[in-house]
Write a protein that holds these residues in place. Structure first.
Motif, PDB file in Angstrom:
ATOM      1  N   THR A  28      47.510  54.186 107.174  1.00 20.55           N
ATOM      2  CA  THR A  28      47.882  52.784 107.218  1.00 20.55           C
ATOM      3  C   THR A  28      46.706  51.919 107.611  1.00 20.55           C
ATOM      4  O   THR A  28      45.795  52.357 108.302  1.00 20.55           O
ATOM      5  CB  THR A  28      49.001  52.542 108.253  1.00 20.55           C
ATOM      6  OG1 THR A  28      48.586  53.089 109.496  1.00 20.55           O
ATOM      7  CG2 THR A  28      50.301  53.180 107.828  1.00 20.55           C
ATOM      8  N   GLY A  32      49.514  48.013 109.894  1.00 18.48           N
ATOM      9  CA  GLY A  32      50.631  48.949 109.858  1.00 18.48           C
ATOM     10  C   GLY A  32      51.191  49.184 108.460  1.00 18.48           C
ATOM     11  O   GLY A  32      51.969  50.085 108.234  1.00 18.48           O
ATOM     12  N   GLU A  33      50.808  48.355 107.511  1.00 14.20           N
ATOM     13  CA  GLU A  33      51.224  48.553 106.119  1.00 14.20           C
ATOM     14  C   GLU A  33      50.357  49.653 105.501  1.00 14.20           C
ATOM     15  O   GLU A  33      49.260  49.902 105.983  1.00 14.20           O
ATOM     16  CB  GLU A  33      50.983  47.263 105.318  1.00 14.20           C
ATOM     17  CG  GLU A  33      51.662  46.027 105.871  1.00 14.20           C
ATOM     18  CD  GLU A  33      53.139  46.010 105.549  1.00 14.20           C
ATOM     19  OE1 GLU A  33      53.480  46.348 104.394  1.00 14.20           O
ATOM     20  OE2 GLU A  33      53.943  45.705 106.449  1.00 14.20           O
ATOM     21  N   PRO A  34      50.835  50.285 104.450  1.00 18.73           N
ATOM     22  CA  PRO A  34      49.969  51.269 103.785  1.00 18.73           C
ATOM     23  C   PRO A  34      48.657  50.613 103.364  1.00 18.73           C
ATOM     24  O   PRO A  34      48.670  49.518 102.814  1.00 18.73           O
ATOM     25  CB  PRO A  34      50.787  51.679 102.555  1.00 18.73           C
ATOM     26  CG  PRO A  34      52.191  51.334 102.898  1.00 18.73           C
ATOM     27  CD  PRO A  34      52.133  50.143 103.829  1.00 18.73           C
ATOM     28  N   ALA A  35      47.537  51.257 103.680  1.00 22.86           N
ATOM     29  CA  ALA A  35      46.236  50.666 103.397  1.00 22.86           C
ATOM     30  C   ALA A  35      45.954  50.691 101.900  1.00 22.86           C
ATOM     31  O   ALA A  35      46.241  51.661 101.225  1.00 22.86           O
ATOM     32  CB  ALA A  35      45.149  51.410 104.151  1.00 22.86           C
ATOM     33  N   LYS A  38      41.238  53.449 101.347  1.00 17.99           N
ATOM     34  CA  LYS A  38      40.965  54.490 102.318  1.00 17.99           C
ATOM     35  C   LYS A  38      39.450  54.694 102.293  1.00 17.99           C
ATOM     36  O   LYS A  38      38.916  55.299 101.380  1.00 17.99           O
ATOM     37  CB  LYS A  38      41.695  55.765 101.886  1.00 17.99           C
ATOM     38  CG  LYS A  38      42.016  56.678 103.032  1.00 17.99           C
ATOM     39  CD  LYS A  38      43.026  57.728 102.565  1.00 17.99           C
ATOM     40  CE  LYS A  38      42.594  59.089 103.029  1.00 17.99           C
ATOM     41  NZ  LYS A  38      43.316  60.173 102.357  1.00 17.99           N
ATOM     42  N   GLU A  56      42.618  44.115 107.350  1.00 17.27           N
ATOM     43  CA  GLU A  56      43.938  44.745 107.442  1.00 17.27           C
ATOM     44  C   GLU A  56      44.279  45.583 106.219  1.00 17.27           C
ATOM     45  O   GLU A  56      45.234  46.351 106.235  1.00 17.27           O
ATOM     46  CB  GLU A  56      44.999  43.653 107.625  1.00 17.27           C
ATOM     47  CG  GLU A  56      44.871  42.915 108.945  1.00 17.27           C
ATOM     48  CD  GLU A  56      46.071  42.013 109.206  1.00 17.27           C
ATOM     49  OE1 GLU A  56      46.762  41.678 108.221  1.00 17.27           O
ATOM     50  OE2 GLU A  56      46.302  41.678 110.375  1.00 17.27           O
ATOM     51  N   ALA A  59      41.824  51.322 105.828  1.00 19.69           N
ATOM     52  CA  ALA A  59      41.799  52.319 106.901  1.00 19.69           C
ATOM     53  C   ALA A  59      40.428  52.965 106.818  1.00 19.69           C
ATOM     54  O   ALA A  59      40.060  53.529 105.785  1.00 19.69           O
ATOM     55  CB  ALA A  59      42.897  53.345 106.691  1.00 19.69           C
TER      56      ALA A  59
END
Ligand SMILES: [Zn+2]
Length: 304
Positions: A28, A32-35, A38, A56, A59
């Motif tokens: 995430t 907190g949301e799916p990133a 990556k 935001e 990750a």
């Protein structure tokens, strides 16, 4: 002459490098949301840039474990596999041979190589073998070079994840402003000093010295693990005595033994100057550590 124990600069970091791989990139982003992205960054300053630019939506993980020396990094098979799994790797080719090799082996999905944007120049002739002839990798200690790198990272992120391109560019703009303020603080803070020569643990400060009109002499060359030859120590003593240097700068990832022996032999102080190759205090970031460095430099050089 002081006598120097051999191998004092060889560091006990191998265990940390091979074993304590930091947690794999979280799935995430910081919200907190799916990133969307990556990201793996090859060492700390690039980690900092990737986090600031990715914000935001990202990750970010590190190839070099926190607190480890990125020079002469060795990669575990697990780490190499992580590289293959990242959606983008941010690195500087020519700095970490293990990372360069892993890139050619596993061909990560996307890579952003910042070496060109960092505008590297050859290490100066005073660096000891095996560095001589190679480029000086320490671009991040010059805020202007790091700002150019941030632009390239934003460009790369926008191409990989166009939906958030606007955000990445805005984040990079904000980082650029922070780096520009930092650059101004250094320019002003180092403008009027009694001395301009710094004696450092390893020659990480070439770009910083060029930018702000200082001269560096290192106990080691651009590679902190290279051992100081007697000729280098003799030169160091001449520089220290000729330029009225009062302080020898140590760093937390290099054994301070040689610096301490030299300092006590010549009646000098030692102080910490952080080359930011790794983040040794997780409560601080690039900007905090650079400001600490500026204060340390101003003290040692007796700046107005
Ligand atoms: Zn270095």
């Amino acid at each position: 002459m002081i006598s120097l124990p051999r191998r004092t600069l060889v560091l006990p970091v191998l265990a940390a490098v091979t074993l304590s791989a930091c947690a794999p990139s979280a799935p995430t982003g910081t919200n907190g949301e799916p990133a969307s992205l990556k990201v793996l960054a090859s060492f700390y300053p690039l980690h900092y840039v990737a986090e600031r630019v990715g914000g935001e939506e990202s990750a970010v993980g590190s190839v070099t474990p926190p607190g480890a020396d990125p020079h002469n990094l060795e990669l575990s098979p697990a780490k190499v596999a992580e590289l293959a799994d990242a959606s983008v790797l941010v690195y500087a080719s020519g700095f970490q041979a293990a990372v360069d090799e892993a890139v050619s082996q596993v061909s990560p999905e996307q890579t952003i190589d910042v070496a060109d944007a960092a505008d590297l120049s050859p290490a100066d002739g005073s660096s000891s073998a095996p560095d001589s002839g190679g480029a000086d990798p320490h671009f991040w200690l010059d805020p202007q070079r790091l700002a150019a790198v941030a632009d390239v990272v934003a460009q790369g992120f926008s191409e990989i994840d166009p939906e958030n391109g606007e955000t990445y560019r805005a984040n990079a703009q904000e980082l650029s402003q922070d780096l520009s303020s930092l650059d101004e603080e250094f320019s002003t803070g180092l403008a009027d000093c009694e001395r301009r020569t710094i004696v450092v643990a390893h020659e990480a400060y070439g770009y910083l010295a060029d930018r702000y009109g200082l001269k560096q002499t290192g106990i080691s060359g651009i590679d902190p693990e290279s051992e100081p030859a007697p000729a280098r120590i003799a030169k160091l003593r001449r520089v220290i005595e000729g330029r009225n240097v009062t302080t020898i700068f140590t760093e937390s990832l290099v054994n301070p033994k040689v610096a301490e022996v030299l300092a006590s032999d010549l009646g000098m102080k030692t102080a910490l100057l952080d080359p930011l190759e790794s983040l040794t205090d997780p409560g601080k970031d690039y900007l905090d550590v650079m400001r600490n460095n500026l204060a340390a430099l101003r003290g040692a050089l007796n700046c107005e």
